[in-house]
Motif scaffolding. Sequence first.
Motif, PDB file in Angstrom:
ATOM      1  N   PRO A  21       0.766  -1.168   0.117  1.00 43.30           N
ATOM      2  CA  PRO A  21       0.047  -0.065  -0.115  1.00 43.30           C
ATOM      3  C   PRO A  21       0.804   1.349  -0.042  1.00 43.30           C
ATOM      4  O   PRO A  21       0.166   2.415  -0.359  1.00 43.30           O
ATOM      5  CB  PRO A  21      -0.714   0.076   1.244  1.00 43.30           C
ATOM      6  N   ARG A  22       2.117   1.248   0.430  1.00 43.13           N
ATOM      7  CA  ARG A  22       2.930   2.336   0.497  1.00 43.13           C
ATOM      8  C   ARG A  22       3.227   2.880  -1.016  1.00 43.13           C
ATOM      9  O   ARG A  22       3.557   4.190  -0.961  1.00 43.13           O
ATOM     10  CB  ARG A  22       4.330   2.092   1.219  1.00 43.13           C
ATOM     11  N   VAL A  23       2.973   2.141  -1.853  1.00 46.49           N
ATOM     12  CA  VAL A  23       3.335   2.758  -3.370  1.00 46.49           C
ATOM     13  C   VAL A  23       2.142   2.930  -4.219  1.00 46.49           C
ATOM     14  O   VAL A  23       1.913   3.125  -5.348  1.00 46.49           O
ATOM     15  CB  VAL A  23       4.440   2.150  -3.711  1.00 46.49           C
ATOM     16  N   LEU A  24       1.115   2.575  -3.656  1.00 46.43           N
ATOM     17  CA  LEU A  24      -0.345   2.602  -4.348  1.00 46.43           C
ATOM     18  C   LEU A  24      -1.152   3.972  -4.215  1.00 46.43           C
ATOM     19  O   LEU A  24      -0.940   4.505  -2.912  1.00 46.43           O
ATOM     20  CB  LEU A  24      -1.370   1.322  -3.920  1.00 46.43           C
ATOM     21  N   PRO A  25      -1.728   4.326  -5.025  1.00 41.36           N
ATOM     22  CA  PRO A  25      -2.346   5.760  -5.010  1.00 41.36           C
ATOM     23  C   PRO A  25      -3.742   5.620  -4.108  1.00 41.36           C
ATOM     24  O   PRO A  25      -4.339   4.404  -4.037  1.00 41.36           O
ATOM     25  CB  PRO A  25      -2.728   6.260  -6.043  1.00 41.36           C
ATOM     26  N   ALA A  56      -6.860  -2.567  -8.269  1.00 41.61           N
ATOM     27  CA  ALA A  56      -8.468  -2.611  -8.592  1.00 41.61           C
ATOM     28  C   ALA A  56      -8.508  -1.217  -8.284  1.00 41.61           C
ATOM     29  O   ALA A  56      -8.033  -0.703  -7.313  1.00 41.61           O
ATOM     30  CB  ALA A  56      -9.175  -3.860  -8.081  1.00 41.61           C
ATOM     31  N   ALA A  57      -9.988  -0.790  -8.508  1.00 40.00           N
ATOM     32  CA  ALA A  57     -10.405   0.430  -7.857  1.00 40.00           C
ATOM     33  C   ALA A  57     -11.204   0.064  -6.672  1.00 40.00           C
ATOM     34  O   ALA A  57     -11.593  -0.940  -6.357  1.00 40.00           O
ATOM     35  CB  ALA A  57     -11.645   0.996  -8.822  1.00 40.00           C
ATOM     36  N   GLY A  58     -10.966   0.953  -5.814  1.00 36.13           N
ATOM     37  CA  GLY A  58     -11.375   0.878  -4.326  1.00 36.13           C
ATOM     38  C   GLY A  58     -12.274   2.049  -4.067  1.00 36.13           C
ATOM     39  O   GLY A  58     -12.880   2.484  -4.969  1.00 36.13           O
ATOM     40  N   THR A  59     -12.526   2.284  -2.633  1.00 32.70           N
ATOM     41  CA  THR A  59     -13.451   3.501  -2.390  1.00 32.70           C
ATOM     42  C   THR A  59     -12.831   5.004  -2.719  1.00 32.70           C
ATOM     43  O   THR A  59     -11.465   5.015  -2.186  1.00 32.70           O
ATOM     44  CB  THR A  59     -13.666   3.344  -0.884  1.00 32.70           C
ATOM     45  N   GLU A  60     -13.396   5.595  -3.329  1.00 28.58           N
ATOM     46  CA  GLU A  60     -12.624   6.870  -3.935  1.00 28.58           C
ATOM     47  C   GLU A  60     -12.112   7.754  -2.705  1.00 28.58           C
ATOM     48  O   GLU A  60     -12.907   7.946  -1.581  1.00 28.58           O
ATOM     49  CB  GLU A  60     -13.612   7.817  -4.418  1.00 28.58           C
ATOM     50  N   GLY A  61     -11.175   8.144  -2.631  1.00 28.85           N
ATOM     51  CA  GLY A  61     -10.375   9.032  -1.553  1.00 28.85           C
ATOM     52  C   GLY A  61      -9.801   8.224  -0.274  1.00 28.85           C
ATOM     53  O   GLY A  61      -9.282   8.640   0.598  1.00 28.85           O
ATOM     54  N   ALA A  62     -10.115   6.945  -0.295  1.00 25.25           N
ATOM     55  CA  ALA A  62      -9.711   6.030   0.840  1.00 25.25           C
ATOM     56  C   ALA A  62      -8.256   5.732   0.941  1.00 25.25           C
ATOM     57  O   ALA A  62      -7.561   5.747  -0.434  1.00 25.25           O
ATOM     58  CB  ALA A  62     -10.564   4.721   0.983  1.00 25.25           C
ATOM     59  N   GLU A  63      -7.551   5.376   1.965  1.00 27.42           N
ATOM     60  CA  GLU A  63      -6.305   4.848   1.945  1.00 27.42           C
ATOM     61  C   GLU A  63      -6.047   3.598   1.124  1.00 27.42           C
ATOM     62  O   GLU A  63      -7.049   2.532   1.141  1.00 27.42           O
ATOM     63  CB  GLU A  63      -5.641   4.628   3.048  1.00 27.42           C
TER      64      GLU A  63
END
Length: 356
Positions: free
Chosen positions: A258-262, A334-341
Amino acid sequence: MTSLTYRDAGVDIETGDALVDAIKPLAKATHRPGVMGGLGGFGALFDLKAAGYTDPVLVSATDGVGTKLRLAIDTGLHDKVGIDLVAMCVNDLVVQGAEPLFFLDYFATGKLELAQARAVISGIAEGCRLAGSALVGGETAEMPGMYAKDDYDLAGFSVGAAERDRLLPRDDVRPGDVLLGLASSGVHSNGFSLVRRILAATNQGHDTPAPFATGLSLGHALLEPTRIYVKSVLALHKARILKAAAHITGGGIVGNLPRVLPQGTVGVVDAASWHPAPVFGWLAQAGGVKPDEMLRVFNCGIGMILVVAPDEVETAIALLTGEGEEVSRIGHIAAGTEGAEPVVDVQNLSPRWPVA
């Protein structure tokens, strides 16, 4: 009062001088463009222009080897932990898109033993050679009363550089990108407090034959050094294929990817897509360690994760394989919740994972 000397207090200056003489050839063998001068100065000089950079950003990292040192000390096998020390630093640099340029070490001990110290530093020099980094200096501290006899501690400091417009992760990491996993060489240098607890709980000594590595003792097998990924990852980066990279250290895949994912994305990882090395199956079985805990503590067979576009996957695998890496396609973004970590979703994590 009898006249006292530093040696009476437990510090042998002559042995320290002898160590410096012994390691000078080791450091010289790691020389690279940009290095100015040699060992012996109060500081090390490095010329970025001579190293070929035009608009560089400096990237730095520091780390240690953790309680893997305890196993090295107990087994008397000191020539590999230096590689671990370098690897833990330079692998952190390369995921930023940086080339490791030079390295310094800190070696602290209660009583300086020349053969032991030289073995450790020879491993550091070998790690630098593998990373293409110069060993430009360090510090050896003899501190009686601070460490027990034969004990020592290590820290490493690496400095690298990247052109300003080539830093990682790139800003085009997005859903649909593919995750490639590079095989680890073993446990690397994280989780050894649990490894040692498992050894103690199962009454396994370091000289016991390793059930997962034919012909090796447990001590030898568990001390397999951390793989250095610098040259292969830089090759992929220079080919402008690499979007992001995560070094899988403490926290495992779920803590480091997660440290390198948007924000607003999920790293979907398929646990059935690679075969963890037998050491991980043995640790899980011998220690009764559950799969989710294995993933949280150990690299579980994947030491580095790379993010590439879907249409670059085959090219990336061919390049990495040519650089000597064992590559697995382990998932996607994959796409997650917009704006979420960002988070990691590990799929196909069966009760028997990792299998031996």
